[in-house]
Design an enzyme around this catalytic site. Structure first.
Site, mmCIF file in Angstrom:
data_model
loop_
_atom_site.group_PDB
_atom_site.id
_atom_site.type_symbol
_atom_site.label_atom_id
_atom_site.label_comp_id
_atom_site.label_asym_id
_atom_site.label_seq_id
_atom_site.Cartn_x
_atom_site.Cartn_y
_atom_site.Cartn_z
ATOM 1 N N ALA A 43 1.169 -0.757 0.128
ATOM 2 C CA ALA A 43 0.272 0.361 0.412
ATOM 3 C C ALA A 43 1.159 1.443 -0.017
ATOM 4 C CB ALA A 43 -0.559 -0.301 1.168
ATOM 5 N N GLY B 136 0.368 -4.764 0.949
ATOM 6 C CA GLY B 136 -0.907 -5.036 -0.286
ATOM 7 C C GLY B 136 0.160 -5.583 -1.304
ATOM 8 N N GLU C 70 -0.906 -9.035 -0.343
ATOM 9 C CA GLU C 70 -2.298 -9.122 -0.318
ATOM 10 C C GLU C 70 -3.030 -9.641 -1.329
ATOM 11 O OE1 GLU C 70 -1.733 -6.154 2.217
ATOM 12 O OE2 GLU C 70 -3.244 -7.401 4.242
ATOM 13 N N GLU D 27 4.495 -5.221 7.298
ATOM 14 C CA GLU D 27 3.599 -3.816 7.485
ATOM 15 C C GLU D 27 4.450 -3.870 9.261
ATOM 16 O OE1 GLU D 27 2.339 -5.911 6.212
ATOM 17 O OE2 GLU D 27 0.581 -5.455 4.912
HETATM 18 N N1 CO8 Z 1 5.072 2.886 -1.138
HETATM 19 C C1 CO8 Z 1 5.168 4.326 -1.272
HETATM 20 N N2 CO8 Z 1 6.425 4.310 -2.123
HETATM 21 C C2 CO8 Z 1 6.467 2.864 -1.954
HETATM 22 C C3 CO8 Z 1 6.308 2.149 -1.426
HETATM 23 C C4 CO8 Z 1 4.914 2.151 -0.881
HETATM 24 N N3 CO8 Z 1 5.013 0.937 -0.181
HETATM 25 N N4 CO8 Z 1 7.378 0.952 -2.303
HETATM 26 C C5 CO8 Z 1 8.266 1.573 -2.582
HETATM 27 N N5 CO8 Z 1 7.950 3.030 -2.816
HETATM 28 C C6 CO8 Z 1 8.542 4.124 -3.685
HETATM 29 C C7 CO8 Z 1 9.996 4.623 -2.609
HETATM 30 O O1 CO8 Z 1 9.005 5.471 -1.588
HETATM 31 C C8 CO8 Z 1 10.969 4.850 -3.897
HETATM 32 O O2 CO8 Z 1 10.165 6.594 -4.168
HETATM 33 P P1 CO8 Z 1 11.588 7.703 -4.611
HETATM 34 O O3 CO8 Z 1 12.119 6.998 -5.626
HETATM 35 O O4 CO8 Z 1 10.310 8.736 -4.458
HETATM 36 O O5 CO8 Z 1 12.578 7.870 -2.779
HETATM 37 C C9 CO8 Z 1 10.761 5.046 -4.939
HETATM 38 O O6 CO8 Z 1 9.415 3.363 -4.632
HETATM 39 C C10 CO8 Z 1 11.555 3.140 -4.968
HETATM 40 O O7 CO8 Z 1 11.490 2.618 -3.719
HETATM 41 P P2 CO8 Z 1 13.397 2.416 -2.988
HETATM 42 O O8 CO8 Z 1 14.338 3.245 -3.429
HETATM 43 O O9 CO8 Z 1 13.018 2.157 -1.334
HETATM 44 O O10 CO8 Z 1 13.774 0.689 -3.790
HETATM 45 P P3 CO8 Z 1 14.533 -0.042 -3.257
HETATM 46 O O11 CO8 Z 1 14.950 -1.354 -4.453
HETATM 47 O O12 CO8 Z 1 15.414 0.291 -2.629
HETATM 48 O O13 CO8 Z 1 13.782 -1.234 -2.069
HETATM 49 C C11 CO8 Z 1 12.401 -2.262 -0.701
HETATM 50 C C12 CO8 Z 1 12.117 -1.625 -2.737
HETATM 51 C C13 CO8 Z 1 12.623 -2.789 0.202
HETATM 52 C C14 CO8 Z 1 10.509 -3.142 -2.048
HETATM 53 C C15 CO8 Z 1 11.419 -1.010 -0.335
HETATM 54 O O14 CO8 Z 1 11.560 0.071 -1.306
HETATM 55 C C16 CO8 Z 1 10.309 -0.927 0.600
HETATM 56 O O15 CO8 Z 1 10.815 -1.412 1.587
HETATM 57 N N6 CO8 Z 1 8.874 -0.509 0.612
HETATM 58 C C17 CO8 Z 1 8.209 -0.517 1.709
HETATM 59 C C18 CO8 Z 1 7.356 -2.241 1.500
HETATM 60 C C19 CO8 Z 1 6.093 -1.714 2.758
HETATM 61 O O16 CO8 Z 1 6.982 -1.602 3.667
HETATM 62 N N7 CO8 Z 1 4.964 -2.413 2.052
HETATM 63 C C20 CO8 Z 1 4.211 -2.611 2.703
HETATM 64 C C21 CO8 Z 1 3.707 -1.186 2.889
HETATM 65 S S1 CO8 Z 1 2.088 -1.028 4.525
HETATM 66 C C22 CO8 Z 1 0.581 -2.298 2.909
HETATM 67 O O17 CO8 Z 1 1.207 -2.909 2.322
HETATM 68 C C23 CO8 Z 1 -0.459 -2.494 4.655
HETATM 69 C C24 CO8 Z 1 -0.177 -1.499 5.387
HETATM 70 C C25 CO8 Z 1 -1.459 -1.749 6.260
HETATM 71 C C26 CO8 Z 1 -2.428 -0.890 6.880
HETATM 72 C C27 CO8 Z 1 -3.830 -1.107 7.527
HETATM 73 C C28 CO8 Z 1 -4.336 -0.162 7.510
HETATM 74 C C29 CO8 Z 1 -5.680 -0.129 7.492
#
Ligand code: CO8
Length: 258
Positions: free
Chosen positions: A66, A109, A112, A132
């Site tokens: 997400a 997400g 999911e 998460e």
């Molecule tokens: N959301 C927003 N932006 C993202 C996300 C994300 N989930 N994942 C990556 N991006 C963006 C980064 O911010 C980056 O943008 P920018 O260049 O502007 O800084 C771009 O994508 C490239 O990402 P990275 O530079 O981080 O790329 P890497 O190759 O270094 O790393 C990863 C890749 C390991 C996938 C890393 O991006 C990461 O850890 N991403 C987040 C993964 C994560 O935590 N996902 C879970 C999100 S929460 C969710 O899905 C459910 C939440 C439930 C909440 C419940 C509420 C009811």
């Protein structure tokens, strides 16, 4: 056809292909992605020419979760009043068969979304996880429930509590993934699988997935009763007559989706 900004929609014969398309954000799932996905899904579900739906991302990411940047400023009341993430249930209620073709990251997400599909095909580069907890939250699109049903308590707890990723091989061993395919063949294989399903009788395929999904919601005896009733009902279809006649006459069936 509607113009989308965060997804691509293509109709390849009887297969509808939805490609997540936010490359700069690793296909992070924001509200616009959800809105567009629902419009695309409604279109494919109501198109008689479509018999199966394929959802995919890029080679680097199916979806990295997400959209954290969208969620970051939100309050409890924002999340509650919007019933944030409830819209994703639309995918679970899709009546046509759905396939997720996953390459690269399928995190949070993203994992999911893949689990909301009927069949999960993974490239050998796929990485699954529910990270998460590292953000101070828990899965919010059904991950704690669907992952546990798919892989059992031991691995679900391991993934949800540590936030670690699982590679494609481990995901297949654990029963999350139907098949692992070399990355450069993933889309072709997924399309072939979707075409095979789309060549069957559509109402029968719809009933088949309904029967399998029923097993997650009911007891064994009620599930078996449901299956038998629906099985009986298929004898009211032209496609049952055609399928069995074709077998007896040693020819390929020509299903009419009736
Ligand atoms: N959301 C927003 N932006 C993202 C996300 C994300 N989930 N994942 C990556 N991006 C963006 C980064 O911010 C980056 O943008 P920018 O260049 O502007 O800084 C771009 O994508 C490239 O990402 P990275 O530079 O981080 O790329 P890497 O190759 O270094 O790393 C990863 C890749 C390991 C996938 C890393 O991006 C990461 O850890 N991403 C987040 C993964 C994560 O935590 N996902 C879970 C999100 S929460 C969710 O899905 C459910 C939440 C439930 C909440 C419940 C509420 C009811």
């Amino acid at each position: 056809m509607t113009d989308f900004e965060t997804i691509l929609l293509e109709k390849r014969g009887r297969v509808g292909v939805i490609t997540l398309n936010r490359p700069k954000a690793l296909n992070a799932l924001n509200s616009q992605v959800l809105q567009e996905l629902v419009v695309a899904l409604d279109d494919l579900e109501t198109d008689d020419g479509i018999g199966a739906i394929l959802i995919t991302g890029s080679e680097r990411a199916f979806a990295a979760g997400a959209d954290i940047k969208e969620m970051q400023p939100k309050s409890y009341m924002d999340m509650f009043m919007a019933d944030f993430f409830a819209g994703w249930d639309r995918l679970a209620s899709a009546r046509k068969p759905t396939i997720a073709a996953v390459s690269g990251f399928a995190l949070g997400g993203g994992c999911e979304l893949a689990m909301l599909c009927d069949i999960l095909l993974a490239s050998d580069t796929a990485k699954f996880g529910q990270p998460e907890i590292k953000l101070g939250v828990i899965p919010g699109i059904g991950g704690s429930q669907r992952l546990t049903r798919a892989v059992g308590k031991a691995k679900a707890m391991d993934l949800v509590l540590t936030g670690r990723n699982m590679d494609a091989e481990e995901a297949e061993r654990a029963g999350l993934v139907a098949r692992v395919i070399p990355a450069d063949e993933l889309l072709d294989e997924a399309l072939k699988t979707a075409e095979t399903i789309a060549s069957m009788s559509l109402p029968v395929a719809m009933v088949a997935k309904e029967a399998v999904n029923r097993s997650f919601e009911t007891t064994l005896s009620e599930g078996v009763r449901f299956e038998r009733r629906v099985f009986h009902s298929l004898f009211a279809t032209e496609d049952q007559k055609e399928g069995m006649a074709a077998f007896v006459e040693k020819r390929a069936p020509e299903f009419k989706n009736r």
